[in-house]
Enzyme design. Structure first.
Site, PDB file in Angstrom:
ATOM      1  N   ASP A  53       0.865  -1.184   0.000  1.00 46.57           N
ATOM      2  CA  ASP A  53       0.000   0.000   0.000  1.00 46.57           C
ATOM      3  C   ASP A  53       0.898   1.229   0.000  1.00 46.57           C
ATOM      4  O   ASP A  53       1.936   1.254   0.662  1.00 46.57           O
ATOM      5  CB  ASP A  53      -0.988  -0.003   1.160  1.00 46.57           C
ATOM      6  CG  ASP A  53      -0.330  -0.053   2.525  1.00 46.57           C
ATOM      7  OD1 ASP A  53      -0.118   1.017   3.124  1.00 46.57           O
ATOM      8  OD2 ASP A  53      -0.040  -1.169   3.005  1.00 46.57           O
ATOM      9  N   GLU A 145      -7.539   4.828  12.267  1.00 44.76           N
ATOM     10  CA  GLU A 145      -6.605   4.400  13.305  1.00 44.76           C
ATOM     11  C   GLU A 145      -6.390   5.458  14.381  1.00 44.76           C
ATOM     12  O   GLU A 145      -5.561   5.278  15.267  1.00 44.76           O
ATOM     13  CB  GLU A 145      -5.270   4.018  12.673  1.00 44.76           C
ATOM     14  CG  GLU A 145      -4.729   5.055  11.698  1.00 44.76           C
ATOM     15  CD  GLU A 145      -3.573   4.525  10.877  1.00 44.76           C
ATOM     16  OE1 GLU A 145      -2.489   4.351  11.475  1.00 44.76           O
ATOM     17  OE2 GLU A 145      -3.739   4.295   9.662  1.00 44.76           O
TER      18      GLU A 145
END
Length: 250
Positions: A53, A145
């Site tokens: 990613d 997150e």
């Protein structure tokens, strides 16, 4: 045994026990991973579908070199690309990464970095405006997150607004990306219907979480990827090639 030998034993024995424990810890961490490093890290086995990613942090990527990197068993088989953040920020490398990855035939997906302090529906609309998904693409991902001090209830409310808007637009369940601690604290109930991409770097072999997961980000330290000049995150897909094909958009 005289006093001098006893003192030596009292020092040596605990040291040996500590070394044995350290070795056992090291062996456990490396059990189930490749013996040799690939892309500068050891890759988990028996997983066979590896991916990365990326975002603007990776700067200009040579996707042609990424495509041909690695051996057949450890080639990079997919890429998730950062598209957006919050209500209005666009990753400056998104459009280049998106077009170049597709040009090289690398299965790709886009992700949004979610800010709980901002309206979830507005964030979703920003993401949807940027990302046009086509046949063969991977499902959209929301990266969450941080709570940014909004509290559990408000975070969950705004995240659900985002997920509903994205699912409505693309007609596919978005994937949740987060780490285990954050998932257990905020998302362990009420979000089971959404596939999970879990970040976990401590245990080897598989992430320590009591639910099904689709992707596992097992390292943030890939540092020897042709075409990428800095470190990059590495992931595996939890399934075989047929399951991976079923995941891609029809």
């Amino acid at each position: 045994m005289n006093w001098t030998n006893l003192k030596k034993a009292l020092i040596i024995v605990p040291l040996l026990l500590a070394l044995i424990a350290l070795y056992e810890w090291w062996a456990a961490r490396n059990r189930g991973f490749t013996k040799e490093k690939v892309y500068g890290i050891k890759l988990p086995e028996p997983f066979r579908i590896h991916g990365i990613d990326v975002s603007s942090y990776q700067l200009t990527i040579d996707w042609g070199r990424v495509k041909t990197s690695g051996d057949r068993q450890h080639q990079i088989s997919f890429a998730y690309i950062k598209a957006s953040e919050g209500r209005g920020k666009t990753d400056p490398f998104f459009f280049r990464n998106w077009s170049q990855a597709h040009r090289q035939g690398i299965p790709a997906g886009a992700y949004h970095f979610f800010l709980p302090s901002q309206n979830g529906q507005e964030q979703a609309r920003h993401f949807i405006k940027l990302v046009q998904l086509k046949k063969g693409d991977l499902p959209p991902v929301v990266d969450i997150e941080k709570d940014l001090g909004v509290g559990r209830q408000n975070l969950r409310k705004e995240l659900k607004l985002f997920l509903q808007e994205v699912e409505k637009a693309y007609r596919v369940k978005p994937i949740l990306y987060t780490n285990i601690k954050f998932y257990n604290q905020y998302l362990s109930d009420g979000f089971e219907e959404f596939p999970l991409w879990v970040a976990h770097y401590i245990d080897r072999g598989r992430p320590r979480i009591d639910r099904n997961w689709t992707f596992w980000q097992h390292s943030e330290s890939g540092n020897n990827v042709p075409g990428i000049s800095v470190r990059v995150d590495f992931n595996v897909f939890n399934g075989d090639s047929l399951a991976f094909q079923r995941l891609r958009l029809p």
